[in-house]
Design a protein around this motif. Structure first.
Motif, PDB file in Angstrom:
ATOM      1  N   GLN A  92      25.437 131.915  52.011  1.00  8.10           N
ATOM      2  CA  GLN A  92      25.812 130.796  52.889  1.00  8.10           C
ATOM      3  C   GLN A  92      25.157 129.478  52.480  1.00  8.10           C
ATOM      4  O   GLN A  92      24.963 128.579  53.314  1.00  8.10           O
ATOM      5  CB  GLN A  92      25.440 131.120  54.345  1.00  8.10           C
ATOM      6  N   SER A  93      24.809 129.340  51.203  1.00  4.87           N
ATOM      7  CA  SER A  93      24.121 128.123  50.762  1.00  4.87           C
ATOM      8  C   SER A  93      25.062 126.939  50.601  1.00  4.87           C
ATOM      9  O   SER A  93      24.600 125.815  50.370  1.00  4.87           O
ATOM     10  CB  SER A  93      23.407 128.385  49.428  1.00  4.87           C
ATOM     11  N   GLN A  94      26.389 127.145  50.740  1.00  3.29           N
ATOM     12  CA  GLN A  94      27.315 126.023  50.619  1.00  3.29           C
ATOM     13  C   GLN A  94      27.139 125.026  51.765  1.00  3.29           C
ATOM     14  O   GLN A  94      27.413 123.828  51.615  1.00  3.29           O
ATOM     15  CB  GLN A  94      28.773 126.505  50.570  1.00  3.29           C
ATOM     16  N   TYR A  95      26.638 125.508  52.917  1.00  2.00           N
ATOM     17  CA  TYR A  95      26.420 124.598  54.042  1.00  2.00           C
ATOM     18  C   TYR A  95      25.266 123.640  53.745  1.00  2.00           C
ATOM     19  O   TYR A  95      25.330 122.454  54.091  1.00  2.00           O
ATOM     20  CB  TYR A  95      26.148 125.397  55.316  1.00  2.00           C
ATOM     21  N   PHE A 176      34.932 125.531  53.597  1.00  2.00           N
ATOM     22  CA  PHE A 176      33.867 126.507  53.398  1.00  2.00           C
ATOM     23  C   PHE A 176      34.393 127.929  53.241  1.00  2.00           C
ATOM     24  O   PHE A 176      33.599 128.862  53.055  1.00  2.00           O
ATOM     25  CB  PHE A 176      32.874 126.440  54.562  1.00  2.00           C
ATOM     26  N   TYR A 208      17.555 129.358  55.767  1.00  2.00           N
ATOM     27  CA  TYR A 208      18.541 130.362  56.189  1.00  2.00           C
ATOM     28  C   TYR A 208      18.985 131.222  55.010  1.00  2.00           C
ATOM     29  O   TYR A 208      19.091 132.450  55.126  1.00  2.00           O
ATOM     30  CB  TYR A 208      19.739 129.665  56.827  1.00  2.00           C
ATOM     31  N   SER A 209      19.237 130.579  53.848  1.00  2.00           N
ATOM     32  CA  SER A 209      19.643 131.334  52.665  1.00  2.00           C
ATOM     33  C   SER A 209      18.526 132.263  52.199  1.00  2.00           C
ATOM     34  O   SER A 209      18.785 133.382  51.748  1.00  2.00           O
ATOM     35  CB  SER A 209      20.039 130.370  51.539  1.00  2.00           C
TER      36      SER A 209
END
Length: 351
Positions: A92-95, A176, A208-209
Motif C-alpha cells: 500500500q505504499s502508493q498512497y 490506486f 503503515y507500509s
C-alpha cells in the motif's frame, strides 16, 4: 347522386380520413421544424462569414500581431522537458507516494526550493527548474485488466459478481487500483531527471507500509516453521512405514502384527506411503511459494523503468504560443463583435 354517396359514407371511413389528415399535418410540421433548424444554422454561418469578410483587414492585422508576439515569447521562454518513471508499489505504499507528490508540488508552489533540493539531494538552482510532479496510471494491457477482473470476481460473492461485467469494472477503476504507476516530472532543465531517482526511492517507505511488511514477514516465517515441522513429521512417518515394509519382507507375509495390535496389510502400507509422499510434495511446494513471495516482494517497490538521462521536450497546443495567442485574439474579437451587435440590437429594439 352526391347526396346518396355522402349518405353511404360510414363513420369508420370518416374517422380514418381524419386520422390520415392528422398524421399528414404532423409530418408536415415535423419536416418544417427540421427545415427551420437547417435554415437557422445556415443563417448563422452566413452572418459570421459576412462579419469576417467585412472586417477581414482588422482580423488579419490582429491575428498577425498576436502571432508575432506569441512567436517572440515562445523563442525567449525556456523550453519545458519531461521525464517519466514507472514503478510497482507494494504494501500500500502508493498512497504515501501520492501524498509525497502533492507535498513536492506544494513546495514548488511556495517556492521552497531549498527544502525540495534537500529532499532530492540536488542544488537549489536545479530545484528552481522543477515545474511540477504528477502521478498517473501506468501502461496496462487488456490481458492485465482481464486478470485483475478475474481475481476481483473470485474475491466477491457470486450474486455481486454476476452484476459486474468487465466493462463496468474498467469504468469504475480508480487511480490506486492500478498495479503500475507512472511518475511524471516537468522541468526547465533537460538533464535533471536521473538525479531525482534516489529521492523518489524514499517516497514509498512509511510507517503503515513498514507495519504491513513486518506483518507479512512474520506470517510467512510462522508458515515456514509450520510447514518444515510438518515435513519432519512426514519424514518420521515414512521411516516407520519403511520399517514396516522391511518387516513384511522378512516375514514373507502380507501383514504384520505388533504386540497384539491390528495388523497392517501390504496394500494398506503402500497406500499410506503414497499419500505421505503427495502430502510432502504439497508442503514443499507451499514452502517454495512463500519463499518466492518474499523474494518477489522484499522491497516497498519495484522500479519498472527509471527516469531518463535526458528529458523530452513537452509539446502541447498550450505551449505553442505562436498558435495560442492568435486563437485567444480571435476569440476576443468574436466576443467584442457579438457584444457590440447585442448592444446595437437592444438600443434599437423599441424603435
Amino acid at each position: 347522386m352526391s347526396e346518396n354517396s355522402s349518405k353511404n359514407d360510414t363513420p369508420e371511413e370518416v374517422d380514418l380520413g381524419q386520422l390520415f389528415n392528422a398524421v399528414g399535418k404532423m409530418f408536415e410540421r415535423f419536416f418544417r421544424f427540421i427545415g427551420s433548424i437547417f435554415i437557422a444554422i445556415f443563417s448563422v454561418f452566413v452572418f459570421a462569414l459576412k462579419a469576417v469578410i467585412v472586417h477581414v483587414k482588422i482580423i488579419a492585422s490582429v491575428l498577425l500581431i498576436a502571432f508575432l508576439i506569441g512567436f517572440a515569447y515562445e523563442k525567449t521562454k525556456d523550453p519545458v522537458y519531461f521525464g517519466r518513471m514507472l514503478v510497482e508499489p507494494y504494501f500500500q505504499s502508493q498512497y504515501q507516494l501520492s501524498n509525497n507528490i502533492d507535498y513536492y508540488n506544494s513546495l514548488i508552489g511556495n517556492e521552497s526550493h531549498e527544502i525540495l533540493a534537500s529532499v532530492f539531494d540536488i542544488s537549489t538552482e536545479d530545484a528552481e527548474k522543477l515545474i511540477n510532479f504528477n502521478l498517473e496510471t501506468g501502461p496496462e494491457t487488456e490481458n492485465d485488466l482481464l486478470r485483475e477482473y478475474d481475481k476481483y470476481v473470485s474475491s466477491i460473492d457470486t450474486t455481486t459478481a454476476s452484476q459486474i461485467n468487465f466493462k463496468d469494472y474498467k469504468q469504475n477503476r480508480k487511480l490506486f487500483d492500478s498495479k503500475i504507476f507512472a511518475v511524471e516530472v516537468k522541468s526547465r532543465k533537460q538533464d535533471i531527471f536521473r538525479d531525482l531517482n534516489q529521492g523518489f526511492y524514499e517516497s514509498f517507505k512509511n510507517d503503515y507500509s513498514i507495519i504491513l511488511k513486518n506483518r507479512r514477514d512474520s506470517t510467512i516465517a510462522l508458515k515456514r516453521r509450520t510447514f518444515k515441522r510438518s515435513v519432519k513429521q512426514l519424514d518420521s512417518m515414512k521411516l516407520v512405514y519403511l520399517k514396516i515394509k522391511e518387516e513384511e519382507a522378512k516375514n514373507g507375509s502380507g501383514k504384520l502384527g505388533v504386540q497384539g495390535m491390528i495388523p497392517i496389510t501390504q496394500e494398506k502400507s503402500d497406500t499410506k506411503e503414497y499419500e505421505l509422499l503427495q502430502t510432502e510434495l504439497r508442503l514443499r511446494d507451499s514452502i517454495r511459494f512463500i519463499e518466492q513471495e518474499v523474494i518477489d516482494k522484499n522491497m516497498y517497490y519495484d522500479v519498472v523503468s527509471k527516469f531518463p538521462e535526458i528529458g523530452k521536450k513537452h509539446k502541447t497546443f498550450f505551449s505553442k504560443y505562436s498558435l495560442l495567442f492568435p486563437t485567444i485574439a480571435f476569440i476576443i474579437l468574436c466576443v467584442i463583435f457579438i457584444g457590440l451587435k447585442s448592444i446595437t440590437y437592444i438600443q434599437n429594439y423599441e424603435k
